[in-house]
Design an enzyme around this catalytic site. Structure first.
Site, PDB file in Angstrom:
ATOM      1  N   TYR A 143       0.928  -1.260   0.091  1.00  0.00           N
ATOM      2  CA  TYR A 143      -0.093  -0.089   0.043  1.00  0.00           C
ATOM      3  C   TYR A 143       0.854   1.277   0.094  1.00  0.00           C
ATOM      4  O   TYR A 143       0.704   2.148  -0.829  1.00  0.00           O
ATOM      5  CB  TYR A 143      -1.062  -0.180   1.273  1.00  0.00           C
ATOM      6  CG  TYR A 143      -1.734   1.031   1.269  1.00  0.00           C
ATOM      7  CD1 TYR A 143      -3.116   1.125   0.650  1.00  0.00           C
ATOM      8  CD2 TYR A 143      -1.609   2.016   2.377  1.00  0.00           C
ATOM      9  CE1 TYR A 143      -3.944   2.201   0.616  1.00  0.00           C
ATOM     10  CE2 TYR A 143      -2.680   3.170   2.388  1.00  0.00           C
ATOM     11  CZ  TYR A 143      -3.742   3.346   1.697  1.00  0.00           C
ATOM     12  OH  TYR A 143      -4.614   4.178   1.952  1.00  0.00           O
ATOM     13  N   GLY A 146       2.983   1.327  -2.973  1.00  0.00           N
ATOM     14  CA  GLY A 146       2.313   1.301  -4.247  1.00  0.00           C
ATOM     15  C   GLY A 146       1.765   3.131  -4.218  1.00  0.00           C
ATOM     16  O   GLY A 146       1.602   3.571  -5.138  1.00  0.00           O
ATOM     17  N   PRO A 270       2.901   2.469  12.335  1.00  0.00           N
ATOM     18  CA  PRO A 270       3.228   3.844  12.738  1.00  0.00           C
ATOM     19  C   PRO A 270       3.198   4.372  14.355  1.00  0.00           C
ATOM     20  O   PRO A 270       2.098   4.199  14.735  1.00  0.00           O
ATOM     21  CB  PRO A 270       2.850   4.626  11.604  1.00  0.00           C
ATOM     22  CG  PRO A 270       2.496   3.835  10.647  1.00  0.00           C
ATOM     23  CD  PRO A 270       1.992   2.691  11.243  1.00  0.00           C
ATOM     24  N   LYS A 272       3.193   7.309  15.349  1.00  0.00           N
ATOM     25  CA  LYS A 272       2.586   8.647  15.499  1.00  0.00           C
ATOM     26  C   LYS A 272       2.268   9.163  14.331  1.00  0.00           C
ATOM     27  O   LYS A 272       3.094   8.776  13.240  1.00  0.00           O
ATOM     28  CB  LYS A 272       3.596   9.645  16.459  1.00  0.00           C
ATOM     29  CG  LYS A 272       4.754   9.671  15.999  1.00  0.00           C
ATOM     30  CD  LYS A 272       5.537  10.437  16.924  1.00  0.00           C
ATOM     31  CE  LYS A 272       7.029  10.917  16.684  1.00  0.00           C
ATOM     32  NZ  LYS A 272       8.005  10.019  16.578  1.00  0.00           N
TER      33      LYS A 272
HETATM   34  P1  NAD Z   1     -12.715   1.963   0.643  1.00  0.00           P
HETATM   35  O1  NAD Z   1     -12.013   0.533   0.696  1.00  0.00           O
HETATM   36  O2  NAD Z   1     -13.840   2.137   1.313  1.00  0.00           O
HETATM   37  O3  NAD Z   1     -12.916   2.354  -0.902  1.00  0.00           O
HETATM   38  C1  NAD Z   1     -12.110   1.807  -2.079  1.00  0.00           C
HETATM   39  C2  NAD Z   1     -12.999   1.726  -3.281  1.00  0.00           C
HETATM   40  O4  NAD Z   1     -12.070   1.258  -4.373  1.00  0.00           O
HETATM   41  C3  NAD Z   1     -14.028   0.337  -2.827  1.00  0.00           C
HETATM   42  O5  NAD Z   1     -15.164   0.866  -3.428  1.00  0.00           O
HETATM   43  C4  NAD Z   1     -13.130  -0.525  -3.823  1.00  0.00           C
HETATM   44  O6  NAD Z   1     -14.415  -1.523  -4.062  1.00  0.00           O
HETATM   45  C5  NAD Z   1     -12.725  -0.011  -5.006  1.00  0.00           C
HETATM   46  N1  NAD Z   1     -11.330  -0.630  -5.469  1.00  0.00           N
HETATM   47  C6  NAD Z   1     -10.433  -1.130  -4.817  1.00  0.00           C
HETATM   48  N2  NAD Z   1      -9.874  -1.577  -5.789  1.00  0.00           N
HETATM   49  C7  NAD Z   1     -10.344  -1.736  -7.144  1.00  0.00           C
HETATM   50  C8  NAD Z   1      -9.742  -1.889  -8.279  1.00  0.00           C
HETATM   51  N3  NAD Z   1      -8.763  -2.571  -8.720  1.00  0.00           N
HETATM   52  N4  NAD Z   1     -10.893  -1.387  -9.404  1.00  0.00           N
HETATM   53  C9  NAD Z   1     -11.747  -0.607  -9.144  1.00  0.00           C
HETATM   54  N5  NAD Z   1     -12.293  -0.352  -8.026  1.00  0.00           N
HETATM   55  C10 NAD Z   1     -11.464  -0.757  -7.027  1.00  0.00           C
HETATM   56  O7  NAD Z   1     -11.524   2.850   1.173  1.00  0.00           O
HETATM   57  P2  NAD Z   1     -11.843   4.363   1.326  1.00  0.00           P
HETATM   58  O8  NAD Z   1     -11.565   4.848   2.917  1.00  0.00           O
HETATM   59  O9  NAD Z   1     -13.071   5.138   0.733  1.00  0.00           O
HETATM   60  O10 NAD Z   1     -10.447   5.022   0.652  1.00  0.00           O
HETATM   61  C11 NAD Z   1     -10.605   5.417  -0.678  1.00  0.00           C
HETATM   62  C12 NAD Z   1      -9.187   6.079  -1.035  1.00  0.00           C
HETATM   63  O11 NAD Z   1      -8.875   7.069  -0.281  1.00  0.00           O
HETATM   64  C13 NAD Z   1      -8.321   5.018  -1.393  1.00  0.00           C
HETATM   65  O12 NAD Z   1      -7.528   5.328  -2.283  1.00  0.00           O
HETATM   66  C14 NAD Z   1      -7.776   5.386  -0.024  1.00  0.00           C
HETATM   67  O13 NAD Z   1      -6.080   4.879  -0.363  1.00  0.00           O
HETATM   68  C15 NAD Z   1      -7.482   6.679   0.144  1.00  0.00           C
HETATM   69  N6  NAD Z   1      -7.201   6.985   1.753  1.00  0.00           N
HETATM   70  C16 NAD Z   1      -8.079   6.645   2.669  1.00  0.00           C
HETATM   71  C17 NAD Z   1      -7.837   6.904   3.937  1.00  0.00           C
HETATM   72  C18 NAD Z   1      -8.971   6.689   4.930  1.00  0.00           C
HETATM   73  O14 NAD Z   1      -8.598   6.803   6.196  1.00  0.00           O
HETATM   74  N7  NAD Z   1      -9.967   6.311   4.678  1.00  0.00           N
HETATM   75  C19 NAD Z   1      -6.488   7.586   4.533  1.00  0.00           C
HETATM   76  C20 NAD Z   1      -5.737   7.753   3.443  1.00  0.00           C
HETATM   77  C21 NAD Z   1      -5.995   7.577   1.918  1.00  0.00           C
HETATM   78  N1  UDP Z   2      -5.728  -0.392  16.040  1.00  0.00           N
HETATM   79  C1  UDP Z   2      -6.043  -1.219  17.355  1.00  0.00           C
HETATM   80  N2  UDP Z   2      -7.187  -1.884  17.558  1.00  0.00           N
HETATM   81  C2  UDP Z   2      -7.876  -2.334  16.406  1.00  0.00           C
HETATM   82  C3  UDP Z   2      -7.458  -1.583  15.041  1.00  0.00           C
HETATM   83  C4  UDP Z   2      -6.300  -0.729  15.005  1.00  0.00           C
HETATM   84  O1  UDP Z   2      -5.420  -0.614  18.377  1.00  0.00           O
HETATM   85  O2  UDP Z   2      -8.924  -2.889  16.600  1.00  0.00           O
HETATM   86  C5  UDP Z   2      -4.414   0.448  15.964  1.00  0.00           C
HETATM   87  C6  UDP Z   2      -3.530   0.025  14.949  1.00  0.00           C
HETATM   88  O3  UDP Z   2      -2.646  -0.857  15.349  1.00  0.00           O
HETATM   89  C7  UDP Z   2      -3.212   1.543  14.535  1.00  0.00           C
HETATM   90  C8  UDP Z   2      -4.069   2.382  14.811  1.00  0.00           C
HETATM   91  O4  UDP Z   2      -5.117   1.621  15.580  1.00  0.00           O
HETATM   92  O5  UDP Z   2      -2.084   1.792  15.666  1.00  0.00           O
HETATM   93  C9  UDP Z   2      -4.765   2.928  13.519  1.00  0.00           C
HETATM   94  O6  UDP Z   2      -5.119   1.574  12.907  1.00  0.00           O
HETATM   95  P1  UDP Z   2      -5.987   1.733  11.388  1.00  0.00           P
HETATM   96  O7  UDP Z   2      -5.920   0.416  10.967  1.00  0.00           O
HETATM   97  O8  UDP Z   2      -7.241   2.263  11.734  1.00  0.00           O
HETATM   98  O9  UDP Z   2      -5.189   2.759  10.530  1.00  0.00           O
HETATM   99  P2  UDP Z   2      -3.565   2.818  10.103  1.00  0.00           P
HETATM  100  O10 UDP Z   2      -2.829   2.167  11.054  1.00  0.00           O
HETATM  101  O11 UDP Z   2      -3.360   2.588   8.675  1.00  0.00           O
HETATM  102  O12 UDP Z   2      -3.365   4.155  10.362  1.00  0.00           O
END
Ligand code: NAD
Ligand code: UDP
Length: 308
Positions: A143, A146, A270, A272
């Site tokens: 991820y 990517g 991570p 923080k």
């Molecule tokens: P999500 O998993 O709910 O949404 C992702 C969507 O992309 C889904 O509807 C899934 O079906 C679709 N998808 C996945 N792979 C695909 C493919 N190969 N072809 C077509 N569709 C595909 O996640 P989200 O939380 O809504 O995140 C949306 C975007 O924001 C992502 O790119 C994610 O990396 C980015 N993002 C989200 C967060 C967050 O906290 N939610 C934080 C940082 C970045």
């Molecule tokens: N985490 C946790 N309990 C859970 C799910 C996540 O303590 O049931 C922790 C996880 O280890 C991380 C933080 O919460 O430190 C945020 O995790 P999340 O998967 O939401 O997002 P990301 O790590 O991608 O920021």
């Protein structure tokens, strides 16, 4: 405008589509339904300005649009680690094809990148200039790396092919429509507390995150798309909480008697994370409006309606 939202049936994508439809645009939602669901967008099915395309972005597609919000990619560690090679293909091939589409039709292209490009950061809070500390062979790399390549692709299409790009680095976002089995911390804690199960704190819970409510994030994405600043730009809420603090806040709001159980910290988790949003506030005039408490209340209400 005709606007394509990849990943539009997902959590953030469906909220973005709601706003774009309300603004009167012609919206194409493209999704392969890996983590997205039709129910997130079904209220638009009868609207002639809405179109749903079932497609996997690891295959090319030809569409004619003015703007592309490129969000397709699973965002939760359990989902993006389920098939890591597919996650890499989605970020690399998928972003390449979507940039190719934007180039062909001269559409403006916004990449939903992530705070994960900073990895386990040595600089705190994280400004956009910080180049990050990512383990390129670890479990999160499919991820993190990517998305780093996706940013590189966006900037090279901009320099070489003059594609009009925008790059948003999104920090942890939460809100209604997160999946019950999403696996991220806010949804896990809410579902556990509502199910009267102990809240699973990974590690000692001292690691921090900064949580942005989804409507704030959507305003930031639309603000960036329609601004001259190309980014990369951090979008997130600077309010920083330890995971243990978050567990206690959610427990207090739902079920104060609930236990906390401590589980192993996942690899490369991570320590923080907090966005420096100076650029977003300077260039976009954007800052989050919804406090953690308010956002959690709205999110808990949504889960309660779905759980019952
Ligand atoms: P999500 O998993 O709910 O949404 C992702 C969507 O992309 C889904 O509807 C899934 O079906 C679709 N998808 C996945 N792979 C695909 C493919 N190969 N072809 C077509 N569709 C595909 O996640 P989200 O939380 O809504 O995140 C949306 C975007 O924001 C992502 O790119 C994610 O990396 C980015 N993002 C989200 C967060 C967050 O906290 N939610 C934080 C940082 C970045
Ligand atoms: N985490 C946790 N309990 C859970 C799910 C996540 O303590 O049931 C922790 C996880 O280890 C991380 C933080 O919460 O430190 C945020 O995790 P999340 O998967 O939401 O997002 P990301 O790590 O991608 O920021």
């Amino acid at each position: 405008m005709r606007i394509l939202v990849t990943g539009g049936a997902g959590f953030i994508g469906s909220h973005l589509i709601d706003r774009l439809m309300e603004q009167g645009h012609d919206v194409l939602c493209l999704d392969n339904f890996y983590t997205g669901h039709k129910r997130n967008i079904e209220k638009w099915f009868d609207n002639p300005y809405f179109e749903l395309i079932r497609h996997d972005i690891t295959e090319p597609i030809r569409l004619e649009v003015d703007q592309v919000y490129h969000l397709a990619c699973p965002a939760s560690p359990i989902h993006y680690q389920f098939n890591p090679v597919k996650t890499i293909k989605t970020n690399v091939l998928g972003t390449l094809y979507m940039l190719g589409l934007a180039k062909r039709v001269k559409a403006r292209f916004l990449l939903a990148s992530t705070s994960e490009v900073y990895g386990d950061p040595d600089v705190h809070p994280q400004p956009e200039e910080y180049r990050g500390s990512v383990n390129c062979t670890g479990l999160r790399a499919c991820y993190d790396e990517g998305k780093r390549v996706a940013e590189t692709l966006a900037f090279e299409y901009h320099r070489e092919h003059k594609v009009d790009i925008r790059v948003a680095r999104i920090f942890n976002t939460y809100g209604p429509r997160m999946l019950k089995n999403d696996g991220r911390v806010v949804s896990n804690f809410i579902v556990q507390a509502l199910d009267k199960k102990p809240l699973t704190v990974y590690g000692d819970g001292s690691q921090t995150r900064s949580f942005c409510y989804v409507s704030d994030l959507v305003e930031g994405l639309i603000g960036l798309m329609n601004n001259d600043y190309i980014g990369p730009i951090n979008l997130g809420n600077p309010g920083e909480y330890s995971v243990l603090e978050l567990a206690k806040i959610i427990r207090e709001m739902i079920n104060p008697d609930m236990e906390l159980v401590y589980k192993a910290l996942p690899q490369d988790d991570p320590r923080k994370r907090q966005p420096d949003i100076t650029k977003a506030s300077t260039y976009l005039g954007w800052e989050p409006m919804i406090s953690l408490k308010e956002g959690l209340e709205l999110t808990i209400r949504d889960f309660q309606q779905r759980v019952s």
